[in-house]
Design a protein around this motif. Structure first.
Motif, mmCIF file in Angstrom:
data_model
loop_
_atom_site.group_PDB
_atom_site.id
_atom_site.type_symbol
_atom_site.label_atom_id
_atom_site.label_comp_id
_atom_site.label_asym_id
_atom_site.label_seq_id
_atom_site.Cartn_x
_atom_site.Cartn_y
_atom_site.Cartn_z
ATOM 1 N N LEU A 1 38.396 42.330 40.487
ATOM 2 C CA LEU A 1 38.515 43.324 41.556
ATOM 3 C C LEU A 1 39.240 44.576 41.072
ATOM 4 O O LEU A 1 38.851 45.707 41.423
ATOM 5 C CB LEU A 1 39.254 42.720 42.755
ATOM 6 C CG LEU A 1 39.356 43.625 43.990
ATOM 7 C CD1 LEU A 1 37.967 44.022 44.483
ATOM 8 C CD2 LEU A 1 40.142 42.933 45.106
ATOM 9 N N ALA A 2 40.281 44.399 40.244
ATOM 10 C CA ALA A 2 41.006 45.566 39.714
ATOM 11 C C ALA A 2 40.089 46.435 38.867
ATOM 12 O O ALA A 2 40.124 47.674 38.949
ATOM 13 C CB ALA A 2 42.215 45.110 38.892
ATOM 14 N N THR B 1 44.996 44.936 41.429
ATOM 15 C CA THR B 1 44.547 44.448 42.732
ATOM 16 C C THR B 1 45.724 44.325 43.697
ATOM 17 O O THR B 1 45.654 44.757 44.855
ATOM 18 C CB THR B 1 43.854 43.081 42.585
ATOM 19 O OG1 THR B 1 42.641 43.252 41.852
ATOM 20 C CG2 THR B 1 43.534 42.471 43.938
#
Length: 588
Positions: free
Chosen positions: A251-252, A545
């Motif tokens: 996700l980051a 994230t």
């Protein structure tokens, strides 16, 4: 002809092409310098975006880090690919319709505040410098092998060449240079993959070859798993990261992609919003060619490396090993005195890189001063795997030279784009928009080019002293972008109630939190820390994230506790999301 001769020929031809394009397309105005005059075709912009996107991390380091991390390395593939889809569909068209040159420009106008613009400039500089450090290291690695010099001198030479590209042409010159660089890098990446796939499995398509069988009927991945377990490594096809950390890193990288200023600015170089969408589609297809091939390259190179060096006498080691040993990126120390390379699990050295002594060993090897107590005798820098792969596989010399030319194209294209972001952040968003609004076009260009010169010196320093491997360093840049830019951009587009107080608070807290975590757990500052101390079990590469979530929460809370944005700003937010007539409305 020798590898050196082929390398001189191919690198010379490609560089002559790049320099010729840079001179032909040199910028004569600030609009040409910042956004190539806004008249680039969707296909050309798609190719330039793909080259800008596929940096040294993608070409040199991604396959290398997957070859060592195995299944765990797939987070880079998922995060970077998914992030580009997110950027192309969710952000790029709206930002293009807003019609600003840079991300700080968007944030400054959307949040009606020079304070927000200044914070965005600082964030852009931090993200870009972290990212460009990885590119300069990539350039240094290629030049160190190409010229057989230490990596420090490789970085210095690369600095001088990148400076010429960015200094002359600005975005206009960089765009058309990147079109040529994409053609070079994708050809250079795919040709060895075709060769090695056919050589090992009989399948010319690498993606099929990776799951194919060898001459003895054994599946390639099964053989690699067996080699790994025999040497004490974990199985190649199983992961060791927690589910949360895999999710956090992915996700980051995804949201970090969507906040990268040097990629976003590419969508301002086309005439209309619909052209931005088209160029995003072209770029995604062109990027996918390399990204679907990288796992296959990882498997081929890892298998060949283990079979070539493990339990091999140093006196019988192939020439490629000694060539890379001279660059300081591969090292062997004979810990048990048998003259063979013992390659097993465990770190061969104390620290991140080998420290060499002046003397040579009894076998002619470079002696390491910081050899560890572990039984493993071999240190291999992950960033050499793609470049050394054709040599390990015994491919023709012209293929080996071609990969060097491709690696340079990948690193130089992204480094030039990042330096342009740094220069525009200073000259346009800081000088023009805040300090000297009446500055002339000529003076603004002078500031832009001066900023590039200073930036390349700083980038070179971090290229020589990076916080990790190329892909790991770049992943930190994505985390910084996720922690700072993404919430401000996404909330600026989809939340009319988001105001300057919320955006500024979120960006400041997000970037500071990510910097603190990165310095503590990646750079061993602030007392250092071990994996056991990670917050919520989150690695530094995935902490973007957590910092992004904190940014969003603070932004929303602060914005609801303070006054609404002006009515005209809320109307702008409504307008940029209206698709009808978008192409005509945004043709500047």
């Amino acid at each position: 002809m020798s590898v050196q001769t082929w390398t001189w020929i191919l690198v010379g031809i490609t560089f002559a092409l790049y320099f010729g394009i840079a001179i032909w397309a040199r910028a004569g105005s600030t609009k040409e310098f910042y956004v190539a005059g806004g008249g680039v075709s969707p296909l050309a912009n798609g190719m330039a975006t793909a080259a800008d996107w596929m940096s040294a991390a993608s070409f040199i380091s991604m396959a290398g880090i997957i070859s060592f991390a195995g299944y765990d390395g797939s987070v880079y593939l998922m995060g970077w690919t998914g992030g580009y889809v997110l950027l192309a569909l969710l952000l790029a068209p709206y930002l293009r319709k807003f019609g600003k040159f840079t991300v700080p420009d968007f944030i400054g106008d959307r949040y009606y505040s020079n304070g927000a613009r200044t914070v965005a400039v600082i964030c852009a500089l931090i993200v870009s410098f972290t990212y460009v450090a990885g590119q300069m290291r990539g350039v240094g690695i290629v030049f160190s092998q190409f010229l057989q010099v230490e990596i420090i001198w490789g970085v210095v030479i690369g600095m001088c060449i990148v400076l010429v590209f960015a200094f002359l042409g600005g975005m206009k010159g960089i765009t058309y240079t990147q079109v040529a660089q994409y053609c070079v890098l994708i050809f250079a990446f795919m040709v060895p993959a075709f060769f090695i796939s056919f050589q090992m499995t009989g399948d010319i398509i690498p993606q099929i070859g990776m799951g194919g069988t060898l001459e003895d009927g054994t599946y390639l991945l099964d053989k690699l798993d067996a080699l790994h377990t025999q040497l004490g490594f974990k199985e190649y096809t199983t992961g060791s990261k927690s589910t949360w950390d895999v999710f956090a890193i992915t996700l980051a990288l995804m949201v970090g992609t969507a906040g990268l200023p040097h990629v976003i600015v590419r969508f301002f170089t086309v005439p209309k919003v619909k052209d931005a969408r088209k160029s995003a589609g072209y770029a995604l297809f062109l990027i996918a060619i390399l990204y679907t091939t990288a796992p296959a390259i990882s498997v081929f190179s890892r298998t060949n490396l283990i079979e070539t060096v493990s339990e091999t006498k140093y006196s019988e080691i192939p020439e490629w090993f000694k060539n890379w040993e001279n660059t300081g990126l591969i090292a062997w120390t004979d810990k048990n005195g048998d003259g063979k390379i013992q390659y097993i699990a465990g770190s061969a050295i104390d620290g991140k890189k080998p420290v060499y002594t002046e003397a040579r060993g009894s076998y002619g090897e470079r002696l390491i001063a910081n050899a560890s107590a572990a039984k493993n005798e071999l240190y291999v820098d992950r960033d050499i795997m793609v470049l050394a792969n054709p040599e390990i596989a015994g491919l023709p010399n012209w293929v080996i030279a071609l990969v060097a030319a491709g690696g340079l194209a990948a690193a130089l294209s992204t480094a030039a784009g990042l330096l342009l972001v740094i220069s525009t952040s200073i000259s346009h968003d800081l000088i023009k928009k805040q300090i000297r609004p009446d500055i002339s076009d000529k003076s603004e260009l002078m500031w832009a080019r001066g900023s590039i010169f200073v930036a390349i010196l700083i980038a070179g320093y971090f290229g020589i002293n990076p916080p990790g491997f190329v892909a790991a360093t770049v992943a930190l840049a994505f985390g910084l972008a996720a922690a700072s830019f993404f919430p401000a951009i996404i909330l600026g587009i989809f939340d009319k109630r988001m105001n300057k107080e919320g955006a500024i608070s979120g960006m400041v807290v997000g970037i500071l939190l990510m910097l603190f975590y990165m310095m503590k757990y990646k750079l061993d500052m602030f007392g250092g820390g071990t994996q056991d101390d990670w917050w919520f079990g989150t690695s530094p590469e995935g902490f973007g994230t957590v910092a992004m979530i904190v940014n969003v929460v603070i932004s929303l809370v602060v914005s609801r506790l303070t006054s609404e944005p002006p009515v005209e700003v809320q109307e702008i937010v409504e307008n940029i999301r209206i698709p009808s007539g978008a192409g005509e409305a945004s043709a500047h």
